[in-house]
Design an enzyme around this catalytic site. Structure first.
Site, PDB file in Angstrom:
ATOM      1  N   ASP A  38      -4.176  10.767  -7.009  1.00 58.03           N
ATOM      2  CA  ASP A  38      -4.636  10.694  -5.620  1.00 58.03           C
ATOM      3  C   ASP A  38      -5.493  11.924  -5.343  1.00 58.03           C
ATOM      4  O   ASP A  38      -5.348  12.950  -6.008  1.00 58.03           O
ATOM      5  CB  ASP A  38      -3.432  10.669  -4.657  1.00 58.03           C
ATOM      6  CG  ASP A  38      -3.748   9.953  -3.349  1.00 58.03           C
ATOM      7  OD1 ASP A  38      -3.257   8.823  -3.150  1.00 58.03           O
ATOM      8  OD2 ASP A  38      -4.514  10.523  -2.523  1.00 58.03           O
ATOM      9  N   ASP A  64     -10.308  12.188  -7.316  1.00 60.64           N
ATOM     10  CA  ASP A  64     -11.097  11.695  -6.190  1.00 60.64           C
ATOM     11  C   ASP A  64     -11.995  10.590  -6.743  1.00 60.64           C
ATOM     12  O   ASP A  64     -12.851  10.854  -7.601  1.00 60.64           O
ATOM     13  CB  ASP A  64     -11.930  12.840  -5.609  1.00 60.64           C
ATOM     14  CG  ASP A  64     -12.685  12.405  -4.356  1.00 60.64           C
ATOM     15  OD1 ASP A  64     -12.997  11.205  -4.228  1.00 60.64           O
ATOM     16  OD2 ASP A  64     -12.978  13.263  -3.514  1.00 60.64           O
ATOM     17  N   VAL A  65     -11.816   9.370  -6.252  1.00 60.92           N
ATOM     18  CA  VAL A  65     -12.545   8.239  -6.829  1.00 60.92           C
ATOM     19  C   VAL A  65     -14.048   8.284  -6.543  1.00 60.92           C
ATOM     20  O   VAL A  65     -14.809   7.496  -7.103  1.00 60.92           O
ATOM     21  CB  VAL A  65     -11.968   6.868  -6.385  1.00 60.92           C
ATOM     22  CG1 VAL A  65     -10.530   6.718  -6.841  1.00 60.92           C
ATOM     23  CG2 VAL A  65     -12.106   6.653  -4.879  1.00 60.92           C
ATOM     24  N   TYR A 156     -16.583  -2.305   4.737  1.00 64.12           N
ATOM     25  CA  TYR A 156     -15.297  -2.573   4.070  1.00 64.12           C
ATOM     26  C   TYR A 156     -15.315  -3.948   3.396  1.00 64.12           C
ATOM     27  O   TYR A 156     -14.942  -4.083   2.233  1.00 64.12           O
ATOM     28  CB  TYR A 156     -14.183  -2.479   5.113  1.00 64.12           C
ATOM     29  CG  TYR A 156     -12.778  -2.623   4.576  1.00 64.12           C
ATOM     30  CD1 TYR A 156     -12.155  -1.572   3.904  1.00 64.12           C
ATOM     31  CD2 TYR A 156     -12.054  -3.800   4.765  1.00 64.12           C
ATOM     32  CE1 TYR A 156     -10.849  -1.704   3.442  1.00 64.12           C
ATOM     33  CE2 TYR A 156     -10.752  -3.933   4.301  1.00 64.12           C
ATOM     34  CZ  TYR A 156     -10.151  -2.873   3.642  1.00 64.12           C
ATOM     35  OH  TYR A 156      -8.865  -3.007   3.171  1.00 64.12           O
ATOM     36  N   LYS A 160     -15.105  -4.921  -0.526  1.00 65.15           N
ATOM     37  CA  LYS A 160     -14.001  -5.738  -1.061  1.00 65.15           C
ATOM     38  C   LYS A 160     -14.526  -7.023  -1.717  1.00 65.15           C
ATOM     39  O   LYS A 160     -14.022  -7.450  -2.753  1.00 65.15           O
ATOM     40  CB  LYS A 160     -13.002  -6.067   0.053  1.00 65.15           C
ATOM     41  CG  LYS A 160     -12.241  -4.854   0.596  1.00 65.15           C
ATOM     42  CD  LYS A 160     -11.475  -4.125  -0.485  1.00 65.15           C
ATOM     43  CE  LYS A 160     -10.485  -3.109   0.094  1.00 65.15           C
ATOM     44  NZ  LYS A 160      -9.841  -2.301  -0.965  1.00 65.15           N
ATOM     45  N   THR A 191       1.267   0.052   6.269  1.00 66.96           N
ATOM     46  CA  THR A 191       1.073   1.314   5.551  1.00 66.96           C
ATOM     47  C   THR A 191       0.536   2.330   6.554  1.00 66.96           C
ATOM     48  O   THR A 191       0.071   1.955   7.642  1.00 66.96           O
ATOM     49  CB  THR A 191       0.042   1.154   4.421  1.00 66.96           C
ATOM     50  OG1 THR A 191      -1.238   0.922   5.022  1.00 66.96           O
ATOM     51  CG2 THR A 191       0.397   0.016   3.489  1.00 66.96           C
TER      52      THR A 191
HETATM   53  N1  NAD Z   1      -2.818  -1.675   4.688  1.00 67.11           N
HETATM   54  C1  NAD Z   1      -3.450  -2.853   4.758  1.00 67.11           C
HETATM   55  O1  NAD Z   1      -3.253  -3.621   5.696  1.00 67.11           O
HETATM   56  C2  NAD Z   1      -4.407  -3.256   3.667  1.00 67.11           C
HETATM   57  C3  NAD Z   1      -4.846  -4.586   3.649  1.00 67.11           C
HETATM   58  C4  NAD Z   1      -5.725  -5.001   2.650  1.00 67.11           C
HETATM   59  C5  NAD Z   1      -6.149  -4.090   1.694  1.00 67.11           C
HETATM   60  N2  NAD Z   1      -5.718  -2.804   1.729  1.00 67.11           N
HETATM   61  C6  NAD Z   1      -6.197  -1.897   0.692  1.00 67.11           C
HETATM   62  O2  NAD Z   1      -5.105  -1.348  -0.016  1.00 67.11           O
HETATM   63  C7  NAD Z   1      -5.484  -0.078  -0.541  1.00 67.11           C
HETATM   64  C8  NAD Z   1      -4.435   0.945  -0.163  1.00 67.11           C
HETATM   65  O3  NAD Z   1      -4.416   1.077   1.246  1.00 67.11           O
HETATM   66  P1  NAD Z   1      -3.105   1.533   2.057  1.00 67.11           P
HETATM   67  O4  NAD Z   1      -2.979   0.640   3.218  1.00 67.11           O
HETATM   68  O5  NAD Z   1      -1.967   1.695   1.124  1.00 67.11           O
HETATM   69  O6  NAD Z   1      -3.631   2.954   2.616  1.00 67.11           O
HETATM   70  P2  NAD Z   1      -2.972   4.389   2.639  1.00 67.11           P
HETATM   71  O7  NAD Z   1      -3.828   5.184   3.560  1.00 67.11           O
HETATM   72  O8  NAD Z   1      -1.507   4.331   2.904  1.00 67.11           O
HETATM   73  O9  NAD Z   1      -3.167   4.914   1.135  1.00 67.11           O
HETATM   74  C9  NAD Z   1      -4.436   5.126   0.603  1.00 67.11           C
HETATM   75  C10 NAD Z   1      -4.354   6.231  -0.440  1.00 67.11           C
HETATM   76  O10 NAD Z   1      -5.668   6.372  -1.009  1.00 67.11           O
HETATM   77  C11 NAD Z   1      -5.923   7.762  -1.141  1.00 67.11           C
HETATM   78  N3  NAD Z   1      -7.365   7.991  -1.171  1.00 67.11           N
HETATM   79  C12 NAD Z   1      -8.257   7.805  -0.155  1.00 67.11           C
HETATM   80  N4  NAD Z   1      -9.473   8.146  -0.560  1.00 67.11           N
HETATM   81  C13 NAD Z   1      -9.375   8.564  -1.847  1.00 67.11           C
HETATM   82  C14 NAD Z   1     -10.299   9.045  -2.802  1.00 67.11           C
HETATM   83  N5  NAD Z   1     -11.585   9.217  -2.504  1.00 67.11           N
HETATM   84  N6  NAD Z   1      -9.852   9.343  -4.051  1.00 67.11           N
HETATM   85  C15 NAD Z   1      -8.536   9.212  -4.345  1.00 67.11           C
HETATM   86  N7  NAD Z   1      -7.601   8.789  -3.480  1.00 67.11           N
HETATM   87  C16 NAD Z   1      -8.018   8.472  -2.240  1.00 67.11           C
HETATM   88  C17 NAD Z   1      -5.255   8.399   0.066  1.00 67.11           C
HETATM   89  O11 NAD Z   1      -5.051   9.795  -0.129  1.00 67.11           O
HETATM   90  C18 NAD Z   1      -3.961   7.600   0.144  1.00 67.11           C
HETATM   91  O12 NAD Z   1      -2.937   8.187  -0.636  1.00 67.11           O
HETATM   92  C19 NAD Z   1      -6.882   0.215   0.027  1.00 67.11           C
HETATM   93  O13 NAD Z   1      -7.855  -0.143  -0.929  1.00 67.11           O
HETATM   94  C20 NAD Z   1      -6.964  -0.706   1.219  1.00 67.11           C
HETATM   95  O14 NAD Z   1      -8.299  -1.040   1.536  1.00 67.11           O
HETATM   96  C21 NAD Z   1      -4.852  -2.356   2.700  1.00 67.11           C
END
Ligand code: NAD
Length: 269
Positions: A38, A64-65, A156, A160, A191
């Site tokens: 992360d 960092d991605v 976004y 996706k 989340t």
């Molecule tokens: N929560 C939802 O409803 C939902 C729905 C569909 C898709 N998603 C996708 O699921 C994935 C995870 O989301 P989440 O809800 O668990 O969010 P979250 O904010 O709980 O976790 C995201 C994590 O990504 C890390 N991160 C952000 N930018 C980064 C970078 N540049 N390099 C490395 N790490 C980085 C953050 O530090 C965090 O730990 C994302 O791709 C999000 O788009 C989430």
């Protein structure tokens, strides 16, 4: 901690929170060893320490991605930790809602960089190690927002949708190397990404709950189960697909006129 995944090593990028953290937990529960990556170094360390303290095998790395050299170094670190890499799960992400007509280049490019190019960076860096694995797999994260019109989510949804196209391309291109690649497209999940937006009044919980016929958001563990399945040899003939984990949100149609649907049965936690 003994399970069917014993011995396998997964790299979960974005593993410090939300769906990524739940995926780390689920894989460990199934006997995998997990590298938690992360950009939040403290968060990754916290998750890895929690796993280790409870008897699982986890290791934290910073990545960092948006930075290719960071992703390459973290992937090398992950593969060297236990001398193998069987699965990579690029799960990092952020949301940045804004109206499409005034969307600025910087914001657009940042979202594409984190989600779409970030996913590509992660799988490209993992490729040489996955080629050495017995049953290699990649599980990328899309969203239900790529399947339904989602206002104020232009960058976004573009990212996706792109991830799902990447999954199809690489499923074919990397099949000769034995690599499977799929995506999971979650509905709205409880989340920090979403609960923070609800707490700040940017999203309405009731509106999101009403989208699914189950009238609730998903728990992170419910997405993690699907990810763990696709990462595992149980999915050995599944590749190039996107699994919607959305509580029937995208297939929702109307009840016949005059029919009152029964009250939704509440889930026991
Ligand atoms: N929560 C939802 O409803 C939902 C729905 C569909 C898709 N998603 C996708 O699921 C994935 C995870 O989301 P989440 O809800 O668990 O969010 P979250 O904010 O709980 O976790 C995201 C994590 O990504 C890390 N991160 C952000 N930018 C980064 C970078 N540049 N390099 C490395 N790490 C980085 C953050 O530090 C965090 O730990 C994302 O791709 C999000 O788009 C989430």
């Amino acid at each position: 901690m003994v399970g069917v995944g014993e011995g396998r090593v997964a790299l979960v990028v974005g593993g410090a929170s939300g769906i990524g953290e739940a995926t780390v937990d689920e894989l460990v529960r199934r006997g995998w060893r997990v590298v938690v990556a992360d950009r939040d170094a403290e968060g990754a360390e916290r998750v890895a320490s929690r796993i280790t303290a409870s008897g699982g095998a986890a290791h934290a790395v910073t990545a960092d991605v948006t930075d290719t050299s960071s992703v390459v170094a973290a992937t090398r670190d992950a593969a060297e930790r236990w001398g193998r890499l069987d699965a990579v799960i690029p799960c990092a992400g952020v949301i940045d809602p804004s109206p499409s007509d005034t969307l600025e280049d910087a914001s657009l490019l940042r979202m594409l960089d984190i989600h779409l190019v970030g996913t590509i960076r992660c799988v490209r860096a993992a490729f040489p190690y996955l080629c050495e694995a017995a049953e290699p797999a990649i599980v990328a994260i899309s969203s239900v927002a790529a399947h339904i019109g989602t206002p104020h989510r232009l960058s976004y949804t573009a990212a996706k949708g792109g991830i799902e196209a990447v999954v199809r391309t690489l499923a074919v291109e990397w099949a000769p190397h034995g690599i499977r690649i799929n995506a999971v497209a979650p509905g709205w999940v409880k989340t920090p990404m979403i609960t923070q937006a609800i707490d700040e009044g940017r999203l309405d919980a009731g509106t999101l709950e009403a989208l699914s016929p189950f009238e609730r958001l998903a728990e992170p563990v419910e997405i993690a189960g699907a990810i763990a399945f696709l990462a595992s040899p149980a999915a050995s003939y599944v590749s190039g697909t996107t699994l919607l984990v959305d509580g029937a949100l995208t297939v929702r149609g109307p009840w016949p006129q005059g029919v009152v649907p029964p009250p939704v049965r509440r889930r026991e936690n």
